[in-house]
Scaffold this active site. Structure first.
Site, short mmCIF file in Angstrom:
data_model
loop_
_atom_site.label_atom_id
_atom_site.label_comp_id
_atom_site.label_asym_id
_atom_site.label_seq_id
_atom_site.Cartn_x
_atom_site.Cartn_y
_atom_site.Cartn_z
N ASP A 1 -72.28 -36.19 -37.06
CA ASP A 1 -73.88 -37.77 -36.97
C ASP A 1 -74.95 -37.06 -37.53
OD1 ASP A 1 -73.28 -40.78 -35.44
OD2 ASP A 1 -75.06 -40.05 -35.95
N ARG B 1 -63.46 -25.78 -17.87
CA ARG B 1 -63.56 -25.81 -16.30
C ARG B 1 -64.02 -25.65 -15.03
NH1 ARG B 1 -64.38 -29.59 -14.64
NH2 ARG B 1 -62.88 -30.03 -12.86
N ASP C 1 -72.88 -30.48 -24.64
CA ASP C 1 -70.94 -29.87 -24.66
C ASP C 1 -71.41 -29.41 -23.27
OD1 ASP C 1 -68.62 -30.54 -24.26
OD2 ASP C 1 -68.64 -28.34 -25.59
N ARG D 1 -60.64 -42.97 -15.71
CA ARG D 1 -61.81 -43.25 -15.51
C ARG D 1 -62.30 -44.27 -15.68
NH1 ARG D 1 -61.92 -37.37 -18.37
NH2 ARG D 1 -60.45 -36.03 -17.07
N ASP E 1 -67.81 -28.01 -21.42
CA ASP E 1 -66.81 -27.16 -21.15
C ASP E 1 -66.96 -26.37 -22.85
OD1 ASP E 1 -65.04 -26.94 -19.03
OD2 ASP E 1 -64.54 -29.63 -19.44
N ARG F 1 -53.11 -23.56 -16.30
CA ARG F 1 -53.44 -24.09 -16.59
C ARG F 1 -53.18 -22.93 -17.69
NH1 ARG F 1 -58.26 -26.74 -18.13
NH2 ARG F 1 -57.97 -28.21 -16.66
N SER G 1 -55.06 -31.38 -20.74
CA SER G 1 -54.97 -32.59 -21.11
C SER G 1 -55.47 -33.26 -22.43
CB SER G 1 -56.20 -33.28 -20.07
OG SER G 1 -57.14 -33.25 -21.02
N ASP H 1 -58.52 -37.47 -24.17
CA ASP H 1 -58.44 -38.46 -23.38
C ASP H 1 -57.92 -39.62 -24.49
OD1 ASP H 1 -60.26 -36.88 -22.13
OD2 ASP H 1 -61.44 -36.25 -23.34
N ARG I 1 -52.74 -32.55 -13.75
CA ARG I 1 -54.40 -31.86 -13.62
C ARG I 1 -53.79 -31.12 -12.67
NH1 ARG I 1 -57.49 -33.32 -16.68
NH2 ARG I 1 -58.88 -31.42 -15.74
N ASP J 1 -68.75 -26.96 -28.50
CA ASP J 1 -67.61 -26.21 -29.86
C ASP J 1 -66.31 -26.86 -30.21
OD1 ASP J 1 -66.38 -26.76 -26.97
OD2 ASP J 1 -65.58 -24.71 -27.04
#
Ligand code: M1P
Length: 249
Positions: free
Chosen positions: A225, A21, A12, A125, A14, A143, A181, A183, A136, A211
């Site tokens: 998984d 970011r 991953d 996106r 971030d 932030r 944000s 998703d 954003r 994380d």
């Protein structure tokens, strides 16, 4: 873990390779490329779009440094420097449903009051929508302030509950992967999506490092998984420590 096994390390971005970011630190980047890469295949699977991943990983050349790069959870895929595919949320939902959803989001956001609000509330996106109540285009300081405010007032969680109630049959999943944000993507298009591009590539082991592995986090599904060996990390320095342990570096 020095062995003849064909091993893949999938990270991953971030909170795992970088602070949220923020660009990866030089030391850690050099450690990955000079010490870890000779021992295994390197891959990235980030929740962000490719542009943001590239910004954080020293530019678009990231696709040549990491053999596999999966942006937007794996909905946009690169292998050995070339894009090999992408999913489209627009095709999946259709314009009518998409607009009804976006209109509801904008209406909802217009009713909430926050300490500050900026711009770019809905980022469209390829395979997902990214929705940010503060916007954003907020500064780094704004932030961090939003994250603190959200931890106290559950702005994102409450908004997600409203969306679930309003659109019970839309077949989408909501995931809080970052600070400002969340998703929205078709259910099943979480980070496990990228595994279909790895499972027939001959790896004996795929190690995933992330994380946000608790339920609701965007690493939860892939971490649990069966096709991967999951490693939960707390920050980039912990990722480095775990790699040093695994590879005896
Ligand atoms: O990679 C994790 C998340 O990073 C960003 O989140 P935020 O800007 O809220 O910190 C976004 O790109 C998000 O899509 C992504 O999941």
């Amino acid at each position: 873990m020095p062995s003849a096994k064909k091993i893949m390390c999938l990270f991953d971005v971030d909170g795992t390779l970088t602070k949220p970011r923020i660009a990866i630190e030089d030391d850690f980047y050099n450690f990955l490329l000079n010490k870890v890469k000779p021992l295994c295949t390197l891959g990235l699977v980030g929740g962000s779009d490719f542009k943001k991943i590239a910004e954080q990983m020293k530019g678009e050349d990231v696709v040549n440094k990491f053999e596999y790069v999966f942006a937007e959870n794996g909905l946009v895929q690169f292998k050995q420097g070339k894009e090999i595919g992408r999913q489209s949320i627009q095709n999946f939902l259709g314009e009518e449903a998409l607009q009804t959803f976006i209109n509801f989001v904008l209406k909802y956001l217009s009713t909430i009051k926050l300490p500050v609000k900026r711009g770019n509330f809905v980022e469209f996106r390829s395979g997902m929508l990214n929705i940010s109540p503060v916007g954003r285009s907020c500064s780094q300081e704004e932030r961090e302030a939003f994250l603190k405010y959200d931890n106290e007032h559950n702005i994102r969680k409450t908004m997600i509950e409203s969306l679930k109630k309003e659109f019970p049959d839309m077949g989408v999943t909501y995931s809080i992967g970052g600070q400002i944000s969340f998703d929205v993507f078709p259910s099943g298009w979480d980070k496990t999506f990228c595994l279909r591009h790895l499972e027939n590539e001959g790896f004996d082991e795929i190690h995933f490092f992330g994380d946000k592995t608790d339920q609701g986090g965007n690493d939860y599904e892939i971490f649990n998984d069966k096709r991967v060996i999951g490693h939960k990390v707390v920050d980039p320095s912990d990722t480095k420590k775990q790699l040093q342990n695994i590879f005896k570096l």
